[in-house]
Design an enzyme around this catalytic site. Sequence first.
Site, mmCIF file in Angstrom:
data_model
loop_
_atom_site.group_PDB
_atom_site.id
_atom_site.type_symbol
_atom_site.label_atom_id
_atom_site.label_comp_id
_atom_site.label_asym_id
_atom_site.label_seq_id
_atom_site.Cartn_x
_atom_site.Cartn_y
_atom_site.Cartn_z
ATOM 1 C CG HIS A 275 13.471 17.453 -41.769
ATOM 2 N ND1 HIS A 275 12.549 16.537 -42.188
ATOM 3 C CD2 HIS A 275 13.997 16.955 -40.624
ATOM 4 C CE1 HIS A 275 12.507 15.524 -41.325
ATOM 5 N NE2 HIS A 275 13.374 15.772 -40.366
ATOM 6 N N PRO B 122 -3.742 20.787 -46.389
ATOM 7 C CG PRO B 122 -4.004 18.707 -45.357
ATOM 8 C CD PRO B 122 -4.743 19.750 -46.118
ATOM 9 C CE LYS C 122 4.310 27.274 -47.392
ATOM 10 N NZ LYS C 122 5.440 26.822 -46.601
ATOM 11 C CE1 TYR D 238 3.811 17.235 -48.581
ATOM 12 C CE2 TYR D 238 6.183 17.239 -48.265
ATOM 13 C CZ TYR D 238 4.932 17.690 -47.905
ATOM 14 O OH TYR D 238 4.788 18.593 -46.887
ATOM 15 C CE1 TYR E 81 6.679 21.140 -47.917
ATOM 16 C CE2 TYR E 81 8.371 21.673 -46.304
ATOM 17 C CZ TYR E 81 7.307 20.897 -46.703
ATOM 18 O OH TYR E 81 6.856 19.888 -45.888
HETATM 19 P P1 FAD Z 1 -6.996 26.498 -34.464
HETATM 20 O O1 FAD Z 1 -5.789 25.674 -34.206
HETATM 21 O O2 FAD Z 1 -8.152 25.834 -35.109
HETATM 22 O O3 FAD Z 1 -7.430 27.142 -33.102
HETATM 23 C C1 FAD Z 1 -8.665 27.822 -32.953
HETATM 24 C C2 FAD Z 1 -9.123 27.718 -31.519
HETATM 25 O O4 FAD Z 1 -10.327 28.443 -31.350
HETATM 26 C C3 FAD Z 1 -9.419 26.274 -31.115
HETATM 27 O O5 FAD Z 1 -8.725 25.961 -29.935
HETATM 28 C C4 FAD Z 1 -10.932 26.252 -30.946
HETATM 29 O O6 FAD Z 1 -11.345 25.322 -29.960
HETATM 30 C C5 FAD Z 1 -11.223 27.683 -30.567
HETATM 31 N N1 FAD Z 1 -12.595 28.115 -30.887
HETATM 32 C C6 FAD Z 1 -13.379 27.748 -31.922
HETATM 33 N N2 FAD Z 1 -14.575 28.355 -31.874
HETATM 34 C C7 FAD Z 1 -14.555 29.133 -30.765
HETATM 35 C C8 FAD Z 1 -15.510 30.014 -30.164
HETATM 36 N N3 FAD Z 1 -16.732 30.202 -30.705
HETATM 37 N N4 FAD Z 1 -15.174 30.641 -29.017
HETATM 38 C C9 FAD Z 1 -13.928 30.467 -28.465
HETATM 39 N N5 FAD Z 1 -12.990 29.649 -28.999
HETATM 40 C C10 FAD Z 1 -13.297 29.000 -30.144
HETATM 41 N N6 FAD Z 1 -0.190 23.660 -40.774
HETATM 42 C C11 FAD Z 1 1.161 23.847 -40.976
HETATM 43 O O7 FAD Z 1 1.617 25.003 -40.969
HETATM 44 N N7 FAD Z 1 2.032 22.790 -41.153
HETATM 45 C C12 FAD Z 1 1.567 21.513 -41.178
HETATM 46 O O8 FAD Z 1 2.374 20.585 -41.306
HETATM 47 C C13 FAD Z 1 0.142 21.287 -41.039
HETATM 48 N N8 FAD Z 1 -0.374 20.049 -41.051
HETATM 49 C C14 FAD Z 1 -1.709 19.867 -40.785
HETATM 50 C C15 FAD Z 1 -2.190 18.581 -40.776
HETATM 51 C C16 FAD Z 1 -3.537 18.353 -40.503
HETATM 52 C C17 FAD Z 1 -4.050 16.954 -40.516
HETATM 53 C C18 FAD Z 1 -4.409 19.456 -40.202
HETATM 54 C C19 FAD Z 1 -5.873 19.235 -39.872
HETATM 55 C C20 FAD Z 1 -3.929 20.733 -40.201
HETATM 56 C C21 FAD Z 1 -2.578 20.957 -40.497
HETATM 57 N N9 FAD Z 1 -2.052 22.241 -40.522
HETATM 58 C C22 FAD Z 1 -0.710 22.430 -40.784
HETATM 59 C C23 FAD Z 1 -2.918 23.396 -40.254
HETATM 60 C C24 FAD Z 1 -2.791 23.927 -38.813
HETATM 61 O O9 FAD Z 1 -2.999 22.889 -37.888
HETATM 62 C C25 FAD Z 1 -3.790 25.068 -38.584
HETATM 63 O O10 FAD Z 1 -3.638 25.992 -39.628
HETATM 64 C C26 FAD Z 1 -3.568 25.784 -37.231
HETATM 65 O O11 FAD Z 1 -4.050 24.979 -36.182
HETATM 66 C C27 FAD Z 1 -4.267 27.144 -37.199
HETATM 67 O O12 FAD Z 1 -4.184 27.693 -35.917
HETATM 68 P P2 FAD Z 1 -5.326 28.659 -35.362
HETATM 69 O O13 FAD Z 1 -4.910 29.022 -33.989
HETATM 70 O O14 FAD Z 1 -5.589 29.709 -36.355
HETATM 71 O O15 FAD Z 1 -6.637 27.759 -35.359
HETATM 72 C C1 DHB Z 2 2.707 17.078 -41.810
HETATM 73 C C2 DHB Z 2 1.505 17.559 -42.265
HETATM 74 C C3 DHB Z 2 1.455 18.157 -43.496
HETATM 75 O O1 DHB Z 2 0.304 18.657 -43.940
HETATM 76 C C4 DHB Z 2 2.566 18.280 -44.297
HETATM 77 O O2 DHB Z 2 2.468 18.852 -45.518
HETATM 78 C C5 DHB Z 2 3.763 17.792 -43.839
HETATM 79 C C6 DHB Z 2 3.828 17.188 -42.582
HETATM 80 C C7 DHB Z 2 2.774 16.425 -40.482
HETATM 81 O O3 DHB Z 2 1.738 16.324 -39.815
HETATM 82 O O4 DHB Z 2 3.866 16.002 -40.088
#
Ligand code: FAD
Ligand code: DHB
Length: 395
Positions: free
Chosen positions: A77, A297, A301, A205, A390
């Site tokens: 994009h 979100p 980021k 957005y 972005y």
């Molecule tokens: P997580 O994905 O949370 O992984 C952590 C892992 O640790 C999990 O699998 C969990 O089960 C495990 N865990 C937890 N506790 C324990 C424990 N005690 N022992 C062992 N394992 C454990 N980010 C973007 O960059 N772009 C986007 O467009 C975007 N959109 C989003 C939309 C939504 C609706 C949401 C909710 C989030 C979005 N994010 C986005 C954020 C992104 O999903 C998270 O920042 C990302 O998943 C972080 O990765 P992580 O591996 O740090 O944590």
């Molecule tokens: C999506 C999630 C976001 O938080 C965002 O800013 C843009 C896209 C997505 O899930 O596609």
Amino acid sequence: MSEIPKRTRVVIIGGGPAGSLLAHLLHLRAIDSVILELRTREHVLERVRAGVIEHRSAEVLRETGVGKRMDAEGFVHEGVNLAHAGDMLRIDFQGLTGKHVTIYGQTELQKDLYDLIDADGIPLIDAAGEVHVEGIESDTPSVGFENRGAAHVIACDFVIGCDGAHGVCRDFIPRGARWSFERQYPFCWVGLLSETPPVNEELIYASHKRGFALCSMRNEHLSRYYLQGPAETTLDEWPDDRFWAELTARLPDGVADTLVTGPSIEKIVTPLRSWVSEPMRHGRLLLAGDAAHVVPPTGAKGLNLAISDVVYLVDALSGHYDNGSTTGLDEYSERALARVWKAVRFSWWMTTMLHRFPGLDDDFERRLQEAELNYLFGSENAQRAMAENYVGLPH
Ligand code: FAD
Ligand code: DHB
């Protein structure tokens, strides 16, 4: 199921994107690790979350062999759209920065990472509970945990907390040695996934008096939409009909007219908050991703910060193992937090500019919000600043 070793160089707690990417990148540098994941693999692979991969994040994935399916199935994009007061503004990433983002679901990326981890032969112990970290102030830490009814201990050189926003790792840093910074926003997002063609080729957005809306997608047949909802809302308050009616009302007429609706195949409610825990290292325990910081979100980021943390961590650990240097480890927290805070600022700015804050309709802040949007719509310099953030600031 992987056999559980008694010793490894790096124990990674959490097998989300941060933990699994870290394990793969360490493997490429010949540093062995074990991943402990609380949930089952199936559970981790079912979580629908992020969709936007920054320019540099995509390059990192490509350079390390993770990007094949992203390149084949993801979508480049070159801009996003902002809707406000009946107008649409396209932020032209390519023209303003020479960069772009890639739309590729976190769910797909997680599958790719688990496939690579299996191919690398990295032990991924799922359903690992009661994780307990010992000796992080010594050179010989260890991690105890329970797995399928049996207790285990793994000795290691480093423990990396990649256990997300609800993880336990940061609690092993002594209370007096850590600080957290938090902002709760007085609303949440309701998200819906549907097997319908996206309403627009690029993301929209939308700022609207009924509240914020976001139109995103996963592919030509799969749409992802989000709506601002009240802070304490629950999913049963959002039957599909209400969701679609509210989305239609918040989009500009020309866009709403072409919206194709259909049954939801997944729905979530997610609270919005900014939160940072400092420092990201204490002795032999280092934190990465959501375990150390959460952003709302709006700026897309979170996943991208997890990737940049991992890049810094791999440099730090390689420096230690390849030439005994402690510089990377000593500087990890400061280096990572400098980038984290810029993303916290950007996500806060996007969130504050685009959402309706309950009770503030005639307020000074509301006027500022209007001024911010008007400035952005009228200034190429402001658009360039948004585009630069972005597509992602440099690692
Ligand atoms: P997580 O994905 O949370 O992984 C952590 C892992 O640790 C999990 O699998 C969990 O089960 C495990 N865990 C937890 N506790 C324990 C424990 N005690 N022992 C062992 N394992 C454990 N980010 C973007 O960059 N772009 C986007 O467009 C975007 N959109 C989003 C939309 C939504 C609706 C949401 C909710 C989030 C979005 N994010 C986005 C954020 C992104 O999903 C998270 O920042 C990302 O998943 C972080 O990765 P992580 O591996 O740090 O944590
Ligand atoms: C999506 C999630 C976001 O938080 C965002 O800013 C843009 C896209 C997505 O899930 O596609």
